[in-house]
Design a protein around this motif. Structure first.
Motif, PDB file in Angstrom:
ATOM      1  N   PHE A 131      42.867  85.328  17.258  1.00 29.64           N
ATOM      2  CA  PHE A 131      43.164  83.905  17.434  1.00 29.64           C
ATOM      3  C   PHE A 131      43.044  83.547  18.919  1.00 29.64           C
ATOM      4  N   GLY A 132      43.530  84.438  19.771  1.00 30.29           N
ATOM      5  CA  GLY A 132      43.457  84.204  21.216  1.00 30.29           C
ATOM      6  C   GLY A 132      42.023  84.128  21.707  1.00 30.29           C
ATOM      7  N   SER A 133      41.166  85.050  21.226  1.00 34.92           N
ATOM      8  CA  SER A 133      39.782  85.089  21.721  1.00 34.92           C
ATOM      9  C   SER A 133      38.983  83.881  21.238  1.00 34.92           C
ATOM     10  N   ARG A 134      39.326  83.370  20.055  1.00 40.85           N
ATOM     11  CA  ARG A 134      38.557  82.244  19.513  1.00 40.85           C
ATOM     12  C   ARG A 134      38.971  80.912  20.136  1.00 40.85           C
ATOM     13  N   THR A 135      40.127  80.885  20.792  1.00 43.74           N
ATOM     14  CA  THR A 135      40.648  79.606  21.290  1.00 43.74           C
ATOM     15  C   THR A 135      40.749  79.582  22.816  1.00 43.74           C
ATOM     16  N   MET A 136      39.925  80.386  23.491  1.00 42.67           N
ATOM     17  CA  MET A 136      40.022  80.486  24.956  1.00 42.67           C
ATOM     18  C   MET A 136      39.843  79.128  25.643  1.00 42.67           C
ATOM     19  N   MET A 137      38.922  78.315  25.143  1.00 40.45           N
ATOM     20  CA  MET A 137      38.651  77.022  25.764  1.00 40.45           C
ATOM     21  C   MET A 137      39.853  76.089  25.589  1.00 40.45           C
ATOM     22  N   ILE A 138      40.444  76.105  24.398  1.00 42.63           N
ATOM     23  CA  ILE A 138      41.586  75.219  24.122  1.00 42.63           C
ATOM     24  C   ILE A 138      42.803  75.677  24.937  1.00 42.63           C
ATOM     25  N   SER A 139      43.079  76.997  24.903  1.00 44.95           N
ATOM     26  CA  SER A 139      44.231  77.487  25.668  1.00 44.95           C
ATOM     27  C   SER A 139      43.999  77.244  27.153  1.00 44.95           C
ATOM     28  N   GLY A 140      42.762  77.407  27.605  1.00 44.73           N
ATOM     29  CA  GLY A 140      42.442  77.146  29.014  1.00 44.73           C
ATOM     30  C   GLY A 140      42.697  75.694  29.383  1.00 44.73           C
ATOM     31  N   ALA A 141      42.305  74.773  28.504  1.00 42.47           N
ATOM     32  CA  ALA A 141      42.501  73.342  28.783  1.00 42.47           C
ATOM     33  C   ALA A 141      43.990  73.008  28.841  1.00 42.47           C
ATOM     34  N   ILE A 142      44.780  73.619  27.941  1.00 48.13           N
ATOM     35  CA  ILE A 142      46.233  73.369  27.953  1.00 48.13           C
ATOM     36  C   ILE A 142      46.845  73.913  29.247  1.00 48.13           C
ATOM     37  N   ILE A 143      46.382  75.099  29.675  1.00 42.72           N
ATOM     38  CA  ILE A 143      46.900  75.690  30.910  1.00 42.72           C
ATOM     39  C   ILE A 143      46.544  74.798  32.114  1.00 42.72           C
ATOM     40  N   LEU A 144      45.335  74.257  32.118  1.00 47.31           N
ATOM     41  CA  LEU A 144      44.928  73.353  33.215  1.00 47.31           C
ATOM     42  C   LEU A 144      45.866  72.143  33.278  1.00 47.31           C
TER      43      LEU A 144
END
Lengths: 247, 248
Positions: free
Chosen positions: B98-111
């Motif tokens: 789940f983590g590897s498939r959502t890197m862009m989304i998690s990255g955007a939330i972290i930003l």
């Protein structure tokens, strides 16, 4: 057994395609998946209809010609098999089976389930070879190779270039294929003279073909019929970075 | 000339590892939050007094952060373009997470989190707050909405690092056959540990609601203190008579 096929039908490249349903009746459970398609095509042809176009050649899992995404899995359910090594006993009576071609910008659909994998050939042409001044064949044992290197080179050389790695990757990346070819030659003494130029040229060609970037999710390894390890991708990255730094 | 796919991934890996390095430094400094207002504020003041060095570090960090985001967006756009016609029935082979498939989304939330976080604690005046920066942080975490949002953001960070950390080593070619399972697990553990470390801070603020000055820590007995030192909770190097440095 009786199953229903939902097959991607596309008359030619750059033309719209769509799914069409075909009944596959009275199929022996011991038939291979491609034999099942042969039976369905015979029936279609006898009715004067257009058969389903698909690729196949050796039908024993070593040539890398066949390749269909079956129910969402390249080469279908089962581990370490090509499409031709899949048997109908893997399915249940009455199943609906969806057949799609490899999907990648670099592998354009030619017709139905047949894609053009010449991009792989051009990557090989860019550097997947060794240059030898020919003469008599050398004694096979004259050049010692460490056992571990020889094993790893052989494992990498098992790649049949079927393209399942590209089909499985969510980014349509060809890194597993290229890493297998680069590793195979980088591990052997015969591959050393062109080691640095080879990896750079092959990666350049790979990028030019429009494959995606690797995001290290190992989906390629999971679907590879020859179980090529993503450790080869780490080696490819290393070889490429060293080649860039050292030349 | 466009950079090669591997070069772009290398930039992503190197900047990602640099950011993990920053997170570890940030986390270790932030643990002073638990020690009380004096210790934490002294640490904050120490950083602020670095002047040019701090600015250089901050500019460097910003550059690394932007470079990481830039290469991520570029790689993602290329990856989308590499498969113009999607599958109708694609299934995972079971190796992606789940983590590897959502890197862009998690990255955007972290930003988004980082922007709010910097605005909240770096660019908010804390001079007049009771307990200064420590007080500002603890006041914020006493608010359940802020504390829970911070904790949620740290779960997203853990998800991002659970794939990103080990992935960087693969991209840099710093793995070898047989290590695959081992380095993936190590990345999972390190990623979640970092996120958990940060997670404990809003949790502490929310549950304990500490007050400034309430938690004075007596220094360890073995350490001698300069009697003129009014801030006993901060270790300072002292030159002994023998010419060696001792921490008091």
């Amino acid at each position: 057994m009786n199953v229903t096929l939902r097959v991607w039908k596309q008359p030619a490249p750059n033309q719209p395609g769509r799914f069409e349903s075909y009944p596959a009746k009275d199929i022996p459970a011991e038939a291979s998946f491609l034999e099942m398609l042969d039976i369905v095509n015979n029936q279609l042809e006898s009715e004067g209809k257009e058969p389903i176009a698909f690729d196949s050649d050796c039908r024993e899992g070593i040539c890398g010609t066949c390749g269909i995404v079956i129910d969402g899995r390249p080469h279908g359910p089962g581990k370490a098999i090509t499409t031709c090594q899949l048997y109908m006993r893997a399915f249940n009576e009455g199943d609906t089976i969806t057949l799609e071609p490899w999907r990648a910008k670099a592998f354009p659909v030619l017709k139905d389930l047949v894609v053009d994998r010449a991009a792989f050939d051009r990557v090989i042409q860019a550097g997947g070879y060794i240059s030898i001044n020919t003469g008599n064949a050398c004694d096979a044992n004259a050049l010692p190779v460490a056992k571990l290197d020889s094993d790893r080179a052989m494992d990498a050389a098992a790649c049949i270039g079927c393209g399942a790695c590209v089909a499985a990757c969510k980014n349509a990346s060809a890194m597993l294929f290229v890493s297998a070819k680069v590793s195979h030659l980088a591990l052997l003494p015969q591959g050393q003279p062109e080691r640095r130029t080879r990896v750079v040229a092959m990666i350049e060609q790979m990028d030019k073909e429009g494959f995606g970037n690797c995001t290290n999710e190992s989906e390629c390894e999971a679907e590879c019929p020859k179980e090529i390890s993503v450790a080869n991708i780490a080696r490819l990255n290393r070889e490429f970075l060293l080649a860039k730094l050292l030349t | 000339m466009t950079p090669s796919s591997i070069l772009k991934k290398t930039v992503m890996a190197l900047t990602g590892l640099a950011l993990v390095g920053f997170l570890i430094a940030h986390l270790s400094g932030n643990f002073l939050l638990f020690k009380g207002d004096k210790a934490f504020n002294a640490y904050a003041e120490f950083l602020e007094h670095q002047g040019g060095l701090l600015i250089a570090a901050e500019v460097g960090l910003l550059a690394v952060f932007l470079l990481h985001i830039y290469s991520a967006i570029r790689v993602t756009l290329e990856n989308k373009a590499a498969r113009p016609v999607p599958y109708e029935t694609k299934q995972s082979g079971g190796t992606s997470t789940f983590g590897s498939r959502t890197m862009m989304i998690s990255g955007a939330i972290i930003l988004l989190f980082v922007i709010l976080h910097v605005k909240m604690f770096k660019f908010t005046d804390h001079e007049h707050v009771d307990g200064e920066l420590w007080g500002l942080v603890m006041q914020a975490f006493a608010n359940p909405v802020i504390a829970l949002a911070y904790m949620a953001a740290m779960v997203v960070l853990g998800l991002h690092l659970s794939h990103g950390f080990s992935s960087a080593f693969q991209t840099l070619g710093l793995t070898k056959p047989g290590w695959a399972k081992c380095y993936k697990k190590a990345g999972l553990v390190v990623g979640w540990l970092i996120a958990f470390g940060f997670f404990t801070m809003p949790l502490y603020g929310l549950v304990v609601k500490p007050k400034p000055g309430a938690k004075e820590h007596a220094p360890a007995k073995t350490i001698k203190h300069d009697e003129n030192d009014d801030d006993a909770s901060v270790f300072r190097p002292v030159l002994t008579e023998k010419g060696t440095v001792s921490w008091s």
